[in-house]
Design a protein around this motif. Structure first.
Motif, PDB file in Angstrom:
ATOM      1  N   GLY A  42       0.789  -1.226   0.000  1.00 28.46           N
ATOM      2  CA  GLY A  42       0.000   0.000   0.000  1.00 28.46           C
ATOM      3  C   GLY A  42       0.816   1.268   0.000  1.00 28.46           C
ATOM      4  O   GLY A  42       0.349   2.314  -0.451  1.00 28.46           O
ATOM      5  N   THR A  43       2.031   1.211   0.475  1.00 23.36           N
ATOM      6  CA  THR A  43       2.867   2.410   0.479  1.00 23.36           C
ATOM      7  C   THR A  43       3.415   2.739  -0.907  1.00 23.36           C
ATOM      8  O   THR A  43       3.713   3.898  -1.187  1.00 23.36           O
ATOM      9  N   PHE A  44       3.547   1.711  -1.757  1.00 17.81           N
ATOM     10  CA  PHE A  44       4.102   1.936  -3.086  1.00 17.81           C
ATOM     11  C   PHE A  44       3.022   2.080  -4.160  1.00 17.81           C
ATOM     12  O   PHE A  44       3.096   2.956  -5.004  1.00 17.81           O
ATOM     13  N   LYS A  45       2.031   1.188  -4.126  1.00 17.12           N
ATOM     14  CA  LYS A  45       0.958   1.213  -5.133  1.00 17.12           C
ATOM     15  C   LYS A  45      -0.386   0.991  -4.464  1.00 17.12           C
ATOM     16  O   LYS A  45      -0.898  -0.140  -4.412  1.00 17.12           O
ATOM     17  N   PRO A  46      -0.992   2.029  -3.944  1.00 18.41           N
ATOM     18  CA  PRO A  46      -2.262   1.870  -3.225  1.00 18.41           C
ATOM     19  C   PRO A  46      -3.402   1.360  -4.103  1.00 18.41           C
ATOM     20  O   PRO A  46      -4.367   0.800  -3.592  1.00 18.41           O
ATOM     21  N   GLU A  47      -3.311   1.529  -5.400  1.00 24.40           N
ATOM     22  CA  GLU A  47      -4.373   1.065  -6.295  1.00 24.40           C
ATOM     23  C   GLU A  47      -4.451  -0.465  -6.389  1.00 24.40           C
ATOM     24  O   GLU A  47      -5.437  -1.014  -6.874  1.00 24.40           O
ATOM     25  N   LEU A  48      -3.431  -1.166  -5.915  1.00 24.29           N
ATOM     26  CA  LEU A  48      -3.417  -2.629  -5.970  1.00 24.29           C
ATOM     27  C   LEU A  48      -3.909  -3.293  -4.678  1.00 24.29           C
ATOM     28  O   LEU A  48      -3.938  -4.526  -4.595  1.00 24.29           O
ATOM     29  N   ILE A  49      -4.290  -2.510  -3.700  1.00 19.42           N
ATOM     30  CA  ILE A  49      -4.662  -3.075  -2.395  1.00 19.42           C
ATOM     31  C   ILE A  49      -5.872  -3.996  -2.490  1.00 19.42           C
ATOM     32  O   ILE A  49      -5.892  -5.074  -1.901  1.00 19.42           O
ATOM     33  N   MET A  50      -6.902  -3.597  -3.241  1.00 19.90           N
ATOM     34  CA  MET A  50      -8.134  -4.392  -3.293  1.00 19.90           C
ATOM     35  C   MET A  50      -7.891  -5.786  -3.881  1.00 19.90           C
ATOM     36  O   MET A  50      -8.422  -6.769  -3.376  1.00 19.90           O
ATOM     37  N   LYS A  51      -7.083  -5.878  -4.921  1.00 23.04           N
ATOM     38  CA  LYS A  51      -6.784  -7.185  -5.490  1.00 23.04           C
ATOM     39  C   LYS A  51      -5.885  -8.008  -4.568  1.00 23.04           C
ATOM     40  O   LYS A  51      -5.867  -9.231  -4.645  1.00 23.04           O
ATOM     41  N   SER A  52      -5.169  -7.352  -3.704  1.00 24.67           N
ATOM     42  CA  SER A  52      -4.242  -8.039  -2.808  1.00 24.67           C
ATOM     43  C   SER A  52      -4.906  -8.556  -1.535  1.00 24.67           C
ATOM     44  O   SER A  52      -4.248  -9.198  -0.719  1.00 24.67           O
ATOM     45  N   LEU A  53      -6.182  -8.294  -1.359  1.00 24.75           N
ATOM     46  CA  LEU A  53      -6.885  -8.767  -0.160  1.00 24.75           C
ATOM     47  C   LEU A  53      -7.289 -10.241  -0.236  1.00 24.75           C
ATOM     48  O   LEU A  53      -7.821 -10.781   0.733  1.00 24.75           O
ATOM     49  N   ILE A  54      -7.042 -10.891  -1.339  1.00 28.47           N
ATOM     50  CA  ILE A  54      -7.443 -12.290  -1.515  1.00 28.47           C
ATOM     51  C   ILE A  54      -6.860 -13.197  -0.426  1.00 28.47           C
ATOM     52  O   ILE A  54      -7.580 -14.031   0.126  1.00 28.47           O
ATOM     53  N   PRO A  55      -5.571 -13.087  -0.059  1.00 34.50           N
ATOM     54  CA  PRO A  55      -5.057 -13.961   1.002  1.00 34.50           C
ATOM     55  C   PRO A  55      -5.767 -13.765   2.347  1.00 34.50           C
ATOM     56  O   PRO A  55      -5.976 -14.726   3.092  1.00 34.50           O
ATOM     57  N   VAL A  56      -6.164 -12.549   2.654  1.00 30.21           N
ATOM     58  CA  VAL A  56      -6.850 -12.282   3.916  1.00 30.21           C
ATOM     59  C   VAL A  56      -8.229 -12.942   3.916  1.00 30.21           C
ATOM     60  O   VAL A  56      -8.643 -13.550   4.911  1.00 30.21           O
ATOM     61  N   VAL A  57      -8.937 -12.845   2.802  1.00 31.55           N
ATOM     62  CA  VAL A  57     -10.259 -13.474   2.697  1.00 31.55           C
ATOM     63  C   VAL A  57     -10.133 -14.991   2.792  1.00 31.55           C
ATOM     64  O   VAL A  57     -10.917 -15.657   3.480  1.00 31.55           O
ATOM     65  N   MET A  58      -9.145 -15.549   2.121  1.00 32.36           N
ATOM     66  CA  MET A  58      -8.966 -17.003   2.149  1.00 32.36           C
ATOM     67  C   MET A  58      -8.565 -17.490   3.539  1.00 32.36           C
ATOM     68  O   MET A  58      -8.943 -18.591   3.938  1.00 32.36           O
ATOM     69  N   SER A  59      -7.831 -16.680   4.272  1.00 33.80           N
ATOM     70  CA  SER A  59      -7.498 -17.054   5.650  1.00 33.80           C
ATOM     71  C   SER A  59      -8.740 -17.076   6.528  1.00 33.80           C
ATOM     72  O   SER A  59      -8.886 -17.938   7.395  1.00 33.80           O
ATOM     73  N   GLY A  60      -9.626 -16.145   6.309  1.00 35.46           N
ATOM     74  CA  GLY A  60     -10.868 -16.116   7.083  1.00 35.46           C
ATOM     75  C   GLY A  60     -11.735 -17.329   6.837  1.00 35.46           C
ATOM     76  O   GLY A  60     -12.445 -17.792   7.740  1.00 35.46           O
ATOM     77  N   ILE A  61     -11.681 -17.864   5.635  1.00 31.41           N
ATOM     78  CA  ILE A  61     -12.465 -19.061   5.319  1.00 31.41           C
ATOM     79  C   ILE A  61     -11.982 -20.248   6.144  1.00 31.41           C
ATOM     80  O   ILE A  61     -12.784 -21.111   6.529  1.00 31.41           O
ATOM     81  N   ILE A  62     -10.710 -20.297   6.447  1.00 28.10           N
ATOM     82  CA  ILE A  62     -10.157 -21.376   7.270  1.00 28.10           C
ATOM     83  C   ILE A  62     -10.834 -21.399   8.640  1.00 28.10           C
ATOM     84  O   ILE A  62     -11.164 -22.459   9.174  1.00 28.10           O
ATOM     85  N   ALA A  63     -11.055 -20.239   9.218  1.00 30.30           N
ATOM     86  CA  ALA A  63     -11.726 -20.172  10.520  1.00 30.30           C
ATOM     87  C   ALA A  63     -13.172 -20.656  10.413  1.00 30.30           C
ATOM     88  O   ALA A  63     -13.697 -21.271  11.347  1.00 30.30           O
ATOM     89  N   VAL A  64     -13.810 -20.411   9.277  1.00 30.95           N
ATOM     90  CA  VAL A  64     -15.189 -20.870   9.079  1.00 30.95           C
ATOM     91  C   VAL A  64     -15.240 -22.396   9.043  1.00 30.95           C
ATOM     92  O   VAL A  64     -16.194 -23.001   9.550  1.00 30.95           O
ATOM     93  N   TYR A  65     -14.219 -23.034   8.474  1.00 34.87           N
ATOM     94  CA  TYR A  65     -14.170 -24.503   8.477  1.00 34.87           C
ATOM     95  C   TYR A  65     -14.190 -25.037   9.911  1.00 34.87           C
ATOM     96  O   TYR A  65     -14.907 -25.982  10.226  1.00 34.87           O
ATOM     97  N   GLY A  66     -13.390 -24.443  10.764  1.00 31.31           N
ATOM     98  CA  GLY A  66     -13.368 -24.860  12.165  1.00 31.31           C
ATOM     99  C   GLY A  66     -14.691 -24.618  12.857  1.00 31.31           C
ATOM    100  O   GLY A  66     -15.143 -25.429  13.675  1.00 31.31           O
ATOM    101  N   LEU A  67     -15.339 -23.511  12.540  1.00 32.35           N
ATOM    102  CA  LEU A  67     -16.647 -23.208  13.117  1.00 32.35           C
ATOM    103  C   LEU A  67     -17.688 -24.231  12.698  1.00 32.35           C
ATOM    104  O   LEU A  67     -18.486 -24.701  13.521  1.00 32.35           O
TER     105      LEU A  67
END
Length: 161
Positions: A42-67
């Protein structure tokens, strides 16, 4: 020795906590590690942040599996008619989901951090990042599937009469 001792539900609840805690730890690690990479991007290319959120979303899905596994195991717990067999199977199901969730979160975090940082310099890395993240996520999905099968086996056997 009885096949339905009063301490048998302890093992079922241990499976519930193993699934929830371990998969959430994996998801938290993946989110934190990938988030560090996103903050650097985000400090170098803030326009790429939205596409870079994929790993965070996929990590959250892991917690849903446990739930999901935790809720299914808790639904199978019975106060009076719960066998030691079912307790150990539920413990194994919780551990299967939790440990694979932890491994998947670790993999997603490392891949997400490295690939997001590489994505700053070369946008062609995005497709490879998504593929590696999918393969990391599948580790947690395997644990979910095994836990669901084990939960089904534990609920179909009635040894307490």
């Amino acid at each position: 020795m009885s096949v339905c001792p009063p301490y048998a539900p302890f093992f079922g609840f241990a499976g519930v906590s193993a699934a929830m805690v371990l998969s959430t730890v994996g998801a938290a690690f993946g989110t934190a590690k990938a988030g560090i990479g996103i903050a650097g991007l985000g400090t170098f290319k803030p326009e790429l942040i939205m596409k870079s959120l994929i790993p965070v979303v996929m990590s959250g899905i892991i917690a849903v599996y446990g739930l999901v596994v935790s809720v299914l195991i808790v639904g199978s717990l019975q106060p009076n008619n719960y066998s030691l067999y079912a307790g150990f199977v539920h413990l194994g199901a919780g551990l299967a989901c939790g440990v694979t969730g932890m491994a998947a979160g670790y993999a997603i975090g490392l891949v997400g951090d490295a690939c997001v940082r590489a994505y700053v310099n070369e946008q062609k890395v995005f497709v490879g990042m998504v593929l590696m993240l999918i393969f990391g996520e599948v580790l947690g999905l395997y644990g979910l599937i095994v836990a669901l099968i084990m939960n089904t086996k534990a609920t179909t056997v009635d040894v307490c009469g």
